[in-house]
Design a protein around this motif. Structure first.
Motif, PDB file in Angstrom:
ATOM      1  N   LEU A 279     -32.971 -41.891  -2.102  1.00  0.00           N
ATOM      2  CA  LEU A 279     -32.536 -42.123  -0.725  1.00  0.00           C
ATOM      3  C   LEU A 279     -31.584 -43.316  -0.575  1.00  0.00           C
ATOM      4  CD1 LEU A 279     -32.713 -41.257   2.205  1.00  0.00           C
ATOM      5  CD2 LEU A 279     -34.751 -42.688   2.454  1.00  0.00           C
ATOM      6  N   PRO A 280     -31.864 -44.486  -1.184  1.00  0.00           N
ATOM      7  CA  PRO A 280     -30.917 -45.606  -1.022  1.00  0.00           C
ATOM      8  C   PRO A 280     -29.514 -45.278  -1.520  1.00  0.00           C
ATOM      9  CG  PRO A 280     -33.019 -46.384  -1.906  1.00  0.00           C
ATOM     10  CD  PRO A 280     -33.059 -44.888  -1.958  1.00  0.00           C
ATOM     11  N   LEU A 281     -29.430 -44.562  -2.638  1.00  0.00           N
ATOM     12  CA  LEU A 281     -28.115 -44.187  -3.156  1.00  0.00           C
ATOM     13  C   LEU A 281     -27.441 -43.165  -2.250  1.00  0.00           C
ATOM     14  CD1 LEU A 281     -28.880 -43.952  -6.986  1.00  0.00           C
ATOM     15  CD2 LEU A 281     -27.428 -45.626  -5.841  1.00  0.00           C
ATOM     16  N   GLN A 282     -28.234 -42.241  -1.698  1.00  0.00           N
ATOM     17  CA  GLN A 282     -27.673 -41.275  -0.757  1.00  0.00           C
ATOM     18  C   GLN A 282     -27.023 -41.993   0.422  1.00  0.00           C
ATOM     19  OE1 GLN A 282     -30.411 -38.198   0.511  1.00  0.00           O
ATOM     20  NE2 GLN A 282     -31.423 -38.182  -1.456  1.00  0.00           N
ATOM     21  N   ASP A 283     -27.735 -42.962   0.997  1.00  0.00           N
ATOM     22  CA  ASP A 283     -27.211 -43.672   2.154  1.00  0.00           C
ATOM     23  C   ASP A 283     -25.945 -44.451   1.808  1.00  0.00           C
ATOM     24  OD1 ASP A 283     -29.275 -42.724   3.692  1.00  0.00           O
ATOM     25  OD2 ASP A 283     -30.538 -44.491   3.422  1.00  0.00           O
ATOM     26  N   ALA A 284     -25.966 -45.127   0.660  1.00  0.00           N
ATOM     27  CA  ALA A 284     -24.817 -45.953   0.281  1.00  0.00           C
ATOM     28  C   ALA A 284     -23.575 -45.102   0.057  1.00  0.00           C
ATOM     29  CB  ALA A 284     -25.146 -46.758  -0.976  1.00  0.00           C
ATOM     30  N   PHE A 285     -23.725 -44.027  -0.710  1.00  0.00           N
ATOM     31  CA  PHE A 285     -22.560 -43.201  -1.013  1.00  0.00           C
ATOM     32  C   PHE A 285     -22.139 -42.350   0.186  1.00  0.00           C
ATOM     33  CE2 PHE A 285     -23.664 -44.197  -5.425  1.00  0.00           C
ATOM     34  CZ  PHE A 285     -22.404 -44.424  -5.957  1.00  0.00           C
ATOM     35  N   ALA A 286     -23.066 -42.037   1.082  1.00  0.00           N
ATOM     36  CA  ALA A 286     -22.690 -41.317   2.295  1.00  0.00           C
ATOM     37  C   ALA A 286     -21.761 -42.176   3.148  1.00  0.00           C
ATOM     38  CB  ALA A 286     -23.931 -40.924   3.086  1.00  0.00           C
ATOM     39  N   VAL A 287     -22.014 -43.480   3.186  1.00  0.00           N
ATOM     40  CA  VAL A 287     -21.115 -44.389   3.898  1.00  0.00           C
ATOM     41  C   VAL A 287     -19.726 -44.350   3.271  1.00  0.00           C
ATOM     42  CG1 VAL A 287     -20.641 -46.819   4.386  1.00  0.00           C
ATOM     43  CG2 VAL A 287     -22.938 -45.909   4.729  1.00  0.00           C
ATOM     44  N   LEU A 288     -19.673 -44.352   1.934  1.00  0.00           N
ATOM     45  CA  LEU A 288     -18.378 -44.271   1.254  1.00  0.00           C
ATOM     46  C   LEU A 288     -17.656 -42.966   1.591  1.00  0.00           C
ATOM     47  CD1 LEU A 288     -19.173 -45.688  -2.305  1.00  0.00           C
ATOM     48  CD2 LEU A 288     -17.891 -46.783  -0.478  1.00  0.00           C
ATOM     49  N   PHE A 289     -18.425 -41.905   1.796  1.00  0.00           N
ATOM     50  CA  PHE A 289     -17.823 -40.618   2.170  1.00  0.00           C
ATOM     51  C   PHE A 289     -17.049 -40.748   3.482  1.00  0.00           C
ATOM     52  CE2 PHE A 289     -18.368 -36.935   4.965  1.00  0.00           C
ATOM     53  CZ  PHE A 289     -17.616 -35.986   4.291  1.00  0.00           C
ATOM     54  N   PHE A 290     -17.682 -41.317   4.493  1.00  0.00           N
ATOM     55  CA  PHE A 290     -17.027 -41.428   5.794  1.00  0.00           C
ATOM     56  C   PHE A 290     -15.871 -42.435   5.743  1.00  0.00           C
ATOM     57  CE2 PHE A 290     -21.271 -39.846   7.038  1.00  0.00           C
ATOM     58  CZ  PHE A 290     -20.866 -38.710   7.714  1.00  0.00           C
ATOM     59  N   VAL A 291     -16.017 -43.492   4.969  1.00  0.00           N
ATOM     60  CA  VAL A 291     -14.924 -44.450   4.819  1.00  0.00           C
ATOM     61  C   VAL A 291     -13.717 -43.773   4.162  1.00  0.00           C
ATOM     62  CG1 VAL A 291     -14.186 -46.574   3.672  1.00  0.00           C
ATOM     63  CG2 VAL A 291     -16.432 -46.466   4.765  1.00  0.00           C
ATOM     64  N   SER A 292     -13.970 -42.952   3.162  1.00  0.00           N
ATOM     65  CA  SER A 292     -12.864 -42.271   2.464  1.00  0.00           C
ATOM     66  C   SER A 292     -12.129 -41.313   3.396  1.00  0.00           C
ATOM     67  CB  SER A 292     -13.390 -41.528   1.237  1.00  0.00           C
ATOM     68  OG  SER A 292     -14.145 -40.402   1.614  1.00  0.00           O
ATOM     69  N   VAL A 293     -12.870 -40.660   4.312  1.00  0.00           N
ATOM     70  CA  VAL A 293     -12.214 -39.796   5.302  1.00  0.00           C
ATOM     71  C   VAL A 293     -11.250 -40.610   6.149  1.00  0.00           C
ATOM     72  CG1 VAL A 293     -12.592 -38.350   7.343  1.00  0.00           C
ATOM     73  CG2 VAL A 293     -14.115 -38.143   5.378  1.00  0.00           C
ATOM     74  N   GLY A 294     -11.701 -41.785   6.592  1.00  0.00           N
ATOM     75  CA  GLY A 294     -10.825 -42.645   7.384  1.00  0.00           C
ATOM     76  C   GLY A 294      -9.614 -43.132   6.619  1.00  0.00           C
ATOM     77  N   MET A 295      -9.767 -43.398   5.325  1.00  0.00           N
ATOM     78  CA  MET A 295      -8.661 -43.897   4.516  1.00  0.00           C
ATOM     79  C   MET A 295      -7.545 -42.865   4.368  1.00  0.00           C
ATOM     80  SD  MET A 295     -10.724 -45.967   1.525  1.00  0.00           S
ATOM     81  CE  MET A 295      -9.247 -46.448   0.643  1.00  0.00           C
ATOM     82  N   LEU A 296      -7.900 -41.597   4.435  1.00  0.00           N
ATOM     83  CA  LEU A 296      -6.896 -40.545   4.287  1.00  0.00           C
ATOM     84  C   LEU A 296      -6.107 -40.291   5.572  1.00  0.00           C
ATOM     85  CD1 LEU A 296      -9.046 -37.982   2.261  1.00  0.00           C
ATOM     86  CD2 LEU A 296      -7.130 -39.297   1.381  1.00  0.00           C
ATOM     87  N   PHE A 297      -6.595 -40.781   6.683  1.00  0.00           N
ATOM     88  CA  PHE A 297      -6.015 -40.449   7.985  1.00  0.00           C
ATOM     89  C   PHE A 297      -4.802 -41.319   8.303  1.00  0.00           C
ATOM     90  CE2 PHE A 297      -6.167 -41.061  12.721  1.00  0.00           C
ATOM     91  CZ  PHE A 297      -5.686 -39.799  13.037  1.00  0.00           C
ATOM     92  N   ASP A 298      -3.711 -40.656   8.706  1.00  0.00           N
ATOM     93  CA  ASP A 298      -2.491 -41.348   9.150  1.00  0.00           C
ATOM     94  C   ASP A 298      -2.470 -41.331  10.676  1.00  0.00           C
ATOM     95  OD1 ASP A 298      -0.031 -42.366   9.673  1.00  0.00           O
ATOM     96  OD2 ASP A 298       1.109 -40.775   8.675  1.00  0.00           O
ATOM     97  N   PRO A 299      -2.775 -42.454  11.333  1.00  0.00           N
ATOM     98  CA  PRO A 299      -2.861 -42.463  12.801  1.00  0.00           C
ATOM     99  C   PRO A 299      -1.572 -42.051  13.494  1.00  0.00           C
ATOM    100  CG  PRO A 299      -3.795 -44.479  11.851  1.00  0.00           C
ATOM    101  CD  PRO A 299      -3.079 -43.766  10.743  1.00  0.00           C
ATOM    102  N   SER A 300      -0.433 -42.179  12.823  1.00  0.00           N
ATOM    103  CA  SER A 300       0.839 -41.874  13.483  1.00  0.00           C
ATOM    104  C   SER A 300       0.968 -40.399  13.853  1.00  0.00           C
ATOM    105  CB  SER A 300       2.010 -42.275  12.583  1.00  0.00           C
ATOM    106  OG  SER A 300       2.047 -41.465  11.406  1.00  0.00           O
ATOM    107  N   ILE A 301       0.174 -39.535  13.219  1.00  0.00           N
ATOM    108  CA  ILE A 301       0.244 -38.110  13.533  1.00  0.00           C
ATOM    109  C   ILE A 301      -0.155 -37.856  14.989  1.00  0.00           C
ATOM    110  CG2 ILE A 301      -2.126 -37.620  12.804  1.00  0.00           C
ATOM    111  CD1 ILE A 301       0.850 -35.268  12.356  1.00  0.00           C
ATOM    112  N   VAL A 302      -0.959 -38.750  15.555  1.00  0.00           N
ATOM    113  CA  VAL A 302      -1.443 -38.565  16.925  1.00  0.00           C
ATOM    114  C   VAL A 302      -0.293 -38.672  17.920  1.00  0.00           C
ATOM    115  CG1 VAL A 302      -2.981 -39.464  18.719  1.00  0.00           C
ATOM    116  CG2 VAL A 302      -3.742 -39.398  16.342  1.00  0.00           C
ATOM    117  N   TRP A 303       0.649 -39.608  17.718  1.00  0.00           N
ATOM    118  CA  TRP A 303       1.776 -39.710  18.648  1.00  0.00           C
ATOM    119  C   TRP A 303       3.011 -38.967  18.148  1.00  0.00           C
ATOM    120  CZ3 TRP A 303      -0.432 -44.262  16.584  1.00  0.00           C
ATOM    121  CH2 TRP A 303       0.262 -44.862  15.527  1.00  0.00           C
ATOM    122  N   ARG A 304       3.036 -38.594  16.885  1.00  0.00           N
ATOM    123  CA  ARG A 304       4.150 -37.774  16.395  1.00  0.00           C
ATOM    124  C   ARG A 304       3.990 -36.313  16.810  1.00  0.00           C
ATOM    125  NH1 ARG A 304       4.247 -36.903  11.387  1.00  0.00           N
ATOM    126  NH2 ARG A 304       2.478 -38.114  10.578  1.00  0.00           N
TER     127      ARG A 304
END
Length: 588
Positions: A279-304
């Motif tokens: 469980l502790p490893l699941q929680d830690a790496f699950a956080v990395l999962f959501f962080v990685s999703v954010g890292m891939l996102f280019d916010p400029s697409i929203v106004w482009r």
């Protein structure tokens, strides 16, 4: 100085996730949204620290594997079978409708049919990780609706495995080309499809038929060592090993392989311990999962491309949900179940990027499609908690409001109750298995109070060290003068100890042979079975290692040895062989 990329990326991900997650909690929004914002802050499209996106993606994949493994630990083959009549047609129907909607939307923008098909397919599959987080936060994972939603997404994952194999074979037909960096299609669509289905079927068969016999045995051998580190390592080895092997050998996804690894282990007595250790490893790496999703996102697409982003998010949140809602009703399940499943699918998952990347490599999609999918994913994940809250409100109003038509409360209830009863039977069987294990521990304490000083987890380990043995009437179990080979516990039947001319009868609950193990001396008495005996035997090595790992038990046994030695000395002086009232201190 060369930057330690791995350490820097992981450290930044956790620090940013902590800061933004805490801030999100203070603002009374789900911490998950904070993790996504943390990823954007650490990504390449914002000023400041930039983490390694590729590396964080691989770490996130480990999070998906561990999380799906944890789901499998709480799922069973019987539960998957129980929800198949809604999960299979529901998932396939929803994928088809969402794909058509996505294709129509893309073709309305002037894209080709092939691009629209891949784009729509990418938007049709939801994220199991996001769903699990949402269900766990609402304590709904173990409910019937929760089981239906998870089963639905498992079927979606299986369908995506097939789609990933069919796409290369259909690339040229859909207007694409053979990529220099991607494997060329086999040229025979039916052969490729047959091989894929055969591999998936072989993997499921091995996981269901062979896995429950092999994996619990391996973990049992590790548990007998008494090492927490080795047991935790064995759990991770099973989860990651099966996930990697299933992907390399059978072509299924890492997440799906890990899920079935958990399902295999769920049938054993080690499921709860494995879940607690991972469980502790699941929680830690699950956080990395959501962080990685954010890292891939280019916010400029929203106004482009604001209109494009809006329509993509609308399709994900509304189009897919309406499709799922209608399908559940057509399958004659209640309106409340339809609402719950619809909310579960209001986001997109990991396969979306895999399909989009494959579409780009075959010339079917442009880079713009990936940006839109990423925007749709991040925004839908951010809004998904609101969708679940709205679904909860709708279900509550459905049950309490007088303005709601009566048929909405009764429609499909009989079929749903049948399914829930089936899941309840499966749950009760699992509880009965756990209760049986607890009963064995209680029987151990009732018969041998000396082990009350041992922790409950250690008692389970102690039970694993026993080896069953039988003895026929008249059989010599222990011979005087022999080297000690183990300690014997009598489950049923009786045995007779012959020492110093006296005979002592032992029955169920008594044990003998431990004195020689503690003192290192040879056997000092003969022990013979009086009638048919069922024995539990613990070897010298296992017994000595166990008491060394349990200082309280070791001290109690040392005290017992001193008492017995003094008692035997005094009784020996009187010409009588000394034994304890319980029979536990019989000469060895």
């Amino acid at each position: 100085m060369h930057e330690p990329t791995l350490i820097a990326t992981v450290a930044a991900a956790f620090v940013f996730a902590f800061v933004f997650g805490l801030l999100a909690d203070r603002l009374r929004i789900p911490p998950l949204v904070g993790y996504l914002v943390a990823g954007i802050a650490a990504g390449p499209y914002t000023i400041g620290f930039v983490g390694d996106v590729a590396l964080s993606g691989q770490l996130a994949e480990m999070g998906v594997i561990l999380l799906m493994f944890g789901v499998g630990l709480h799922f069973s083959v019987a539960e998957l079978t129980a929800v198949r009549w809604i999960a299979v047609p529901g998932a396939l129907g929803q994928i088809a409708i969402a794909t058509v909607l996505g294709a129509v939307l893309a073709m309305g923008w002037g894209w080709s049919f092939g691009a629209g098909l891949v784009f729509g397919l990418s938007l049709s599959v939801a994220s199991t990780v996001v769903l699990l987080r949402a269900l766990e936060e609402r304590s709904a994972l173990d409910t019937a609706n929760g089981r239906i939603a998870v089963g639905w997404l498992i079927v979606e994952d299986l369908a995506m495995v097939v789609a990933l194999v069919l796409l290369p074979a259909l690339a040229e037909v859909l207007g694409g080309h053979v990529s220099d960096h991607a494997p060329a299609p086999g040229g025979n669509l039916f052969l490729d499809l047959g091989l894929t289905l055969g591999k998936v079927a072989a993997f499921v068969a091995i996981a269901v038929l062979i896995g429950p016999r092999v994996v619990p045995w391996i973990l049992g051998q590790v548990a007998r060592t008494g090492s927490r580190e080795l047991f935790t390592l064995s759990v991770l080895a099973v989860a990651l090993g099966i996930a990697y092997g299933s992907a390399e050998i059978f072509g299924v996804s890492f997440a799906l392989g890990a899920f079935f690894a958990g399902v295999v282990l769920s049938e054993s007595r080690f499921s709860h311990r494995a879940a607690a250790d991972s469980l502790p490893l699941q929680d830690a790496f699950a956080v990395l999962f959501f962080v990685s999703v954010g890292m891939l996102f280019d916010p400029s697409i929203v106004w482009r491309e604001p209109l494009h982003v809006f329509l993509v998010v609308l399709l994900i949140l509304v189009g897919k949900s309406i499709a799922a809602f209608v399908i559940v009703l057509l399958l004659r399940f209640p309106v409340a179940t339809a609402i719950s499943v619809s909310a579960s699918l209001a986001q997109i998952g990991e396969f979306s990027f895999i399909l989009a990347g494959l579409g780009i490599s075959y010339g079917l999609l442009e880079r713009q499609a990936t940006d839109l999918i990423l925007a749709g994913r991040l925004l839908s994940i951010t809004l998904n908690p609101l969708v679940f809250s709205a679904a909860g409100w709708a279900i509550k109003r459905l049950a309490t409001s007088e303005r709601v038509p009566p048929w909405t409360r009764t429609f499909g209830v009989a079929r749903f109750e049948t399914l829930r009863a089936t899941l309840q039977v499966v749950h009760e069987r699992n509880e009965a298995r756990e209760a049986a294990a607890a009963l064995k521990q209680q029987e151990l304490l009732d018969r041998f109070p000396i082990f009350a000083a041992v922790d409950p987890e250690k008692r389970e380990e102690f039970l694993l060290l026993f080896r069953p043995r039988t003895a026929s009437p008249g059989e010599r179990i222990v011979r005087k003068g022999d080297k000690p080979d183990g300690v014997y516990f009598i489950s049923s039947g009786s045995a007779e100890v012959s020492v110093s001319g006296s005979k002592i009868r032992l029955g169920p609950g008594d044990f003998f042979g431990e004195m020689a193990l503690l003192t290192g001396a040879r056997r000092s008495a003969d022990v013979t079975a009086v009638d048919y005996c069922q024995l539990l035997v613990m070897t010298v090595r296992d017994f000595q290692q166990f008491i060394q790992r349990n200082p309280a038990l070791h001290a109690e046994l040392d005290r017992l040895v001193e008492e017995r030695s003094e008692m035997n000395r005094r009784l020996g002086e009187a010409g009588v062989a000394g034994v304890s009232a319980a029979g536990a201190d019989t000469p060895s």
